[in-house]
Each structure stands twice: as structure tokens, then as C-alpha cells.
Enzyme design. Structure first.
Site, PDB file in Angstrom:
ATOM      1  N   GLU A  49     -65.271   6.362 -47.057  1.00 31.63           N
ATOM      2  CA  GLU A  49     -65.267   7.270 -48.222  1.00 31.63           C
ATOM      3  C   GLU A  49     -66.599   7.299 -48.975  1.00 31.63           C
ATOM      4  O   GLU A  49     -66.634   7.125 -50.186  1.00 31.63           O
ATOM      5  CB  GLU A  49     -64.117   6.909 -49.158  1.00 31.63           C
ATOM      6  N   GLU A  56     -55.154   7.656 -41.167  1.00 31.06           N
ATOM      7  CA  GLU A  56     -54.252   7.310 -42.276  1.00 31.06           C
ATOM      8  C   GLU A  56     -53.240   8.440 -42.457  1.00 31.06           C
ATOM      9  O   GLU A  56     -52.978   8.893 -43.573  1.00 31.06           O
ATOM     10  CB  GLU A  56     -55.059   7.089 -43.557  1.00 31.06           C
TER      11      GLU A  56
HETATM   12  O1  G3I Z   1     -52.051  -7.199 -54.823  1.00 28.86           O
HETATM   13  C1  G3I Z   1     -51.704  -6.734 -56.147  1.00 28.86           C
HETATM   14  C2  G3I Z   1     -50.598  -7.560 -56.681  1.00 28.86           C
HETATM   15  O2  G3I Z   1     -51.048  -8.893 -56.836  1.00 28.86           O
HETATM   16  C3  G3I Z   1     -50.141  -6.962 -58.021  1.00 28.86           C
HETATM   17  O3  G3I Z   1     -49.026  -7.674 -58.494  1.00 28.86           O
HETATM   18  C4  G3I Z   1     -49.771  -5.488 -57.851  1.00 28.86           C
HETATM   19  C5  G3I Z   1     -49.397  -4.843 -59.184  1.00 28.86           C
HETATM   20  O4  G3I Z   1     -49.646  -3.450 -59.166  1.00 28.86           O
HETATM   21  O5  G3I Z   1     -50.878  -4.816 -57.342  1.00 28.86           O
HETATM   22  C6  G3I Z   1     -51.264  -5.300 -56.057  1.00 28.86           C
HETATM   23  O6  G3I Z   1     -52.358  -4.567 -55.600  1.00 28.86           O
HETATM   24  C7  G3I Z   1     -52.103  -3.256 -55.181  1.00 28.86           C
HETATM   25  C8  G3I Z   1     -52.469  -3.156 -53.697  1.00 28.86           C
HETATM   26  O7  G3I Z   1     -52.387  -1.820 -53.266  1.00 28.86           O
HETATM   27  C9  G3I Z   1     -51.573  -4.020 -52.817  1.00 28.86           C
HETATM   28  O8  G3I Z   1     -50.259  -3.613 -52.926  1.00 28.86           O
HETATM   29  C10 G3I Z   1     -52.968  -2.324 -56.009  1.00 28.86           C
HETATM   30  O9  G3I Z   1     -52.500  -2.310 -57.337  1.00 28.86           O
HETATM   31  C11 G3I Z   1     -52.923  -0.924 -55.436  1.00 28.86           C
HETATM   32  O10 G3I Z   1     -53.885  -0.114 -56.114  1.00 28.86           O
HETATM   33  C12 G3I Z   1     -53.290  -0.977 -53.960  1.00 28.86           C
HETATM   34  O11 G3I Z   1     -53.212   0.331 -53.462  1.00 28.86           O
HETATM   35  C13 G3I Z   1     -53.795   0.527 -52.204  1.00 28.86           C
HETATM   36  C14 G3I Z   1     -54.979   1.521 -52.337  1.00 28.86           C
HETATM   37  O12 G3I Z   1     -55.481   1.837 -51.059  1.00 28.86           O
HETATM   38  C15 G3I Z   1     -56.115   0.912 -53.141  1.00 28.86           C
HETATM   39  O13 G3I Z   1     -56.686  -0.153 -52.431  1.00 28.86           O
HETATM   40  C16 G3I Z   1     -52.730   1.133 -51.301  1.00 28.86           C
HETATM   41  O14 G3I Z   1     -51.738   0.134 -51.044  1.00 28.86           O
HETATM   42  C17 G3I Z   1     -53.354   1.592 -49.975  1.00 28.86           C
HETATM   43  O15 G3I Z   1     -52.402   2.331 -49.245  1.00 28.86           O
HETATM   44  C18 G3I Z   1     -54.548   2.486 -50.265  1.00 28.86           C
HETATM   45  O16 G3I Z   1     -55.146   2.816 -49.020  1.00 28.86           O
HETATM   46  C19 G3I Z   1     -56.259   3.724 -49.088  1.00 28.86           C
HETATM   47  C20 G3I Z   1     -57.192   3.357 -47.949  1.00 28.86           C
HETATM   48  O17 G3I Z   1     -57.567   2.003 -48.046  1.00 28.86           O
HETATM   49  C21 G3I Z   1     -58.426   4.261 -47.969  1.00 28.86           C
HETATM   50  N1  G3I Z   1     -58.057   5.669 -47.969  1.00 28.86           N
HETATM   51  C22 G3I Z   1     -57.085   6.080 -48.971  1.00 28.86           C
HETATM   52  C23 G3I Z   1     -55.841   5.200 -48.885  1.00 28.86           C
HETATM   53  C24 G3I Z   1     -54.794   5.643 -49.846  1.00 28.86           C
HETATM   54  O18 G3I Z   1     -55.267   5.475 -51.155  1.00 28.86           O
END
Ligand code: G3I
Length: 372
Positions: free
Chosen positions: A157, A262
């Protein structure tokens, strides 16, 4: 009890009370990875629970349907490199073992991304220190998994929607050549691993032009890039088929493989302008715009429209299977999809091929039946 029933189902000892995915480990059960074995890899995104095999139903389904997997979060920098000198390889090592045990190729995600960076990066002001972080991160992480993972999303990205470069900390501190440098370092650290550029919306013409420039620039520098990942976060009824086909052809002409990395198709109203998968974007979480019409179930008309969109997409992928090397869904089943919380938290979305009970949806059969 639930796990015990799942074991009996999978072994074919009982049928009553089994979901279709549990019943289907027999040779007659439809499996995507088997159906598409001569075409391209079929992947999924894995979370901690999957990697730790906490749910036997999910575990059986993953092994039955997929021969490729991408970690949804655990190889992102904030998890794997939480402190300047601290690395946390625990879950990534487990993922590698899981892939080896189950014959699943791992696409590691991701080395250089502006998002989900460790918090210590925010305190770094000097370009020299960012450069040191950049070199240490790529070299340490990519070399540890060389030959153990199949491929890396080296840079994720890096583009704006108009095809210009995103104003990330890497662009600001290292300049526009940072992408070439990331691939150069990855090539050195991971000579036995395929190296990819990955982004969303790069099928759309302006952003695609930016991605084509990135590939050309890396190639012109004599550095290796093996493929481009088009993420494929699309919306029901507006999947940009023509742009997708043009993109497969355009990237293919540069001699790199194309992957859909994805894939999911949201069936809910999109409150954001455009087809944005930027995790930095969020819509209003309250009020009329919340748009959550299918909390207690999704109508057949929507299931069928989803099946039709998926069928058309896979027809396109098959038409270009000489260039397409992998299609990865962003999640295993609807309940685990990030789209239940994006761009509005707490909605009920249905973007994948398996429902919340891990049963095959009409969309599964529309994809599977193309190969019958
Ligand atoms: O790990 C913490 C946990 O400790 C906490 O209690 C919880 C509370 O909200 O959050 C957890 O982290 C979350 C993480 O996913 C793991 O579940 C984050 O808040 C959340 O923002 C994160 O979202 C991920 C996002 O990327 C940001 O990294 C999504 O699961 C994941 O599907 C998404 O994937 C991205 C690709 O990497 C890149 N392209 C877009 C795609 C969709 O956004």
C-alpha cells in the site's frame, strides 16, 4: 462436546448435526484447492486462533479448502518487531510450522507498510534512524523465514488513489527510492522467497499506472520482483471486471505474476466515497448511515448476486491462469471477516464463501462448479 462431534463428523462416523464442511473430508467432498489444483493456489487469511488450531471445525475446513495462507496480522511490524532491538517471532514461527504440517504455502505479510508500525517509530525523528530500522527490519525478518515461507509482500500500500506515492514515513525520510531499496534488501535476505508488491485498488487505471511504474523501476534497477498482489476488496454489484482484466494483462506484460491477495466482496452499503480499503478510514459509527440491513440473515437475492459476482471473477481468473498464480480470500468464514468492523464497527457482513457456521454458501458452489 462440540469438538468431539466435529471429530465424528469429519471421520464420517455420524452425519446428523454435522455442518457440510465437517461432512466433507471424504473424497467426494468439494474442495476449492483440489478443484483449482491445475490453475492457481487458493489461499485464506489466518488469525491467531486458526494458527493455534483452537477450533477443530475451522481447522478442518482450512486444511480441506486451502493450499496457501497469509497471516492476517501476526507478521506486521508492530507485532513481530515491537521494540528497536526486540523481535517477537513466536506466532510467525508457529505459522511456519502450521504451513509445513498441512502443506500450505505461506505468503508472509508484510515487511514495509505505513500502517501497524511499532509505536517506537513515532519517536524517531532522524532519517538515519529510520534507515537503520528499515534495514534491520527487512534483513532480520526476511532472512529468518527465507525458504520457510513461500513469498513476501515486501511493500504494501505505497500508493495514493491517483497513482502518486503515499506520503508515508518511509517516503518522507528515505525518499522515493525506498521501494527499490526494500526489494534490494529483501532479495539479499531472502534469495529463496518470492517477492511481491501488494496494494488495493491497483486495478483502477490511475493507481494501476503507479503500480506499473513501481514494477518497472525495480526491474530497471536490476532488482528482483516476482509478482504483484491486487488485494481485491470489492463491493457487491460494482466489481470492476474490465479494469481487473486490463490489469492482469498489463502486469503480465512486465513478466511478473498477478495474485488476488485479499479477496472479499462486501454486501453492505459503503458509506465511504469510493472503494477504499485504507485501515485509516472510518465512517460514522452511529445513526442512519450505519447501514446494517442483514443482522438476522441475508436474503437469497443477495446470496445469489454474490454467487454471480464470484463466478464472473473466477471465470476471469481462469481465463488468465497463465498469469494468475494465487487467489487468496481475506478470511476463512463470514464471521471472522474484517468487514464486520470496517468501515463501520459492529455490522454483519457476508463477504466470503463460507457462512458463520462454516457451511458452504451458494457463492462457494458458483466458484467450485466452474471446475466441474
Ligand atoms: O491485537 C489487538 C488486541 O490486543 C486488542 O484487544 C484489540 C482491540 O480492538 O485489537 C487487536 O488488534 C486489532 C488487530 O486487527 C488484530 O485483531 C486491531 O485493533 C485492528 O485494527 C486490526 O485490524 C486489521 C487491519 O488490517 C489493521 O492491521 C485487520 O484484522 C486486518 O484484516 C487488516 O488487513 C489489511 C491488510 O493487512 C492490508 N490490506 C487491507 C486489509 C484490510 O484492512
Amino acid at each position: 462436546m462440540k469438538d468431539f462431534l466435529a471429530i465424528l463428523c469429519v471421520a464420517g462416523i455420524v452425519a446428523s448435526g454435522c455442518s457440510s464442511s465437517q461432512k466433507s473430508n471424504s473424497s467426494s467432498s468439494p474442495s476449492l484447492k483440489d478443484a483449482y489444483k491445475n490453475d492457481f493456489l487458493i489461499g485464506t487469511a489466518l488469525n491467531n486462533s486458526h494458527i493455534l488450531e483452537r477450533d477443530s471445525v475451522a481447522n478442518n475446513l482450512i486444511k480441506q479448502q486451502f493450499n496457501a495462507a497469509t497471516p492476517e496480522n501476526i507478521m506486521k511490524a508492530e507485532v513481530i518487531h515491537p521494540g528497536w532491538d526486540t523481535y517477537n517471532f513466536d506466532m510467525a514461527d508457529k505459522l511456519v510450522e502450521y504451513g509445513k504440517k498441512n502443506n500450505i504455502k505461506i505468503n508472509a505479510h508484510t515487511l514495509i507498510w505505513h500502517s501497524q508500525l511499532p509505536s517506537f517509530i513515532r519517536g524517531i525523528k532522524s532519517a538515519d534512524s529510520i534507515k537503520t530500522y528499515f534495514e534491520n527490519h527487512i534483513t532480520t525478518v526476511a532472512s529468518r523465514y527465507d525458504g520457510k515461507v513461500y513469498s513476501w509482500d515486501v511493500v504494501n500500500e505505497a500508493l495514493n488513489e491517483d497513482g502518486t506515492m503515499r506520503n508515508s514515513v518511509f517516503l518522507q525520510k528515505l525518499g522515493p527510492d525506498y521501494i527499490v531499496e526494500a526489494f534490494r534488501l529483501a532479495q539479499k535476505a531472502a534469495p529463496n522467497t518470492l517477492l511481491y508488491y501488494n496494494d488495493y485498488n491497483i486495478e483502477s487505471p490511475k493507481k494501476r499506472a503507479g503500480a506499473l511504474d513501481i514494477v518497472k523501476k525495480i526491474q530497471a534497477a536490476g532488482v528482483r520482483i516476482d509478482g504483484v498482489g491486487i488485494q481485491g476488496h470489492w463491493h457487491l454489484g460494482t466489481v470492476p471486471y474490465q479494469h481487473i482484466e486490463e490489469s492482469i494483462e498489463a502486469f503480465g506484460k512486465l513478466g511478473v505474476k498477478v495474485m488476488f491477495t485479499e479477496l472479499d466482496i462486501s454486501v453492505l452499503p459503503n458509506p465511504l466515497r469510493g472503494n477504499v480499503a485504507d485501515v485509516g478510514s472510518r465512517a460514522d459509527n452511529n445513526g442512519a448511515n450505519r447501514g446494517n440491513p442483514y443482522v438476522s440473515g441475508v436474503p437469497d437475492s443477495v446470496q445469489n448476486a454474490l454467487a454471480a459476482d464470484y463466478a464472473k471473477l473466477f471465470q476471469l481468473f481462469l481465463k488468465h491462469k497463465d498469469k494468475v498464480s494465487r487467489v487468496t480470500f481475506w478470511g476463512v468464514e463470514d464471521g471472522g471477516s474484517w468487514l464486520n468492523d470496517f468501515p463501520v464497527r459492529g455490522r454483519t457482513n457476508y463477504p466470503l464463501l463460507f457462512d458463520r457456521k462454516f457451511n458452504r454458501k451458494p457463492a462457494f458452489y458458483s466458484v467450485y462448479n466452474l471446475k466441474k
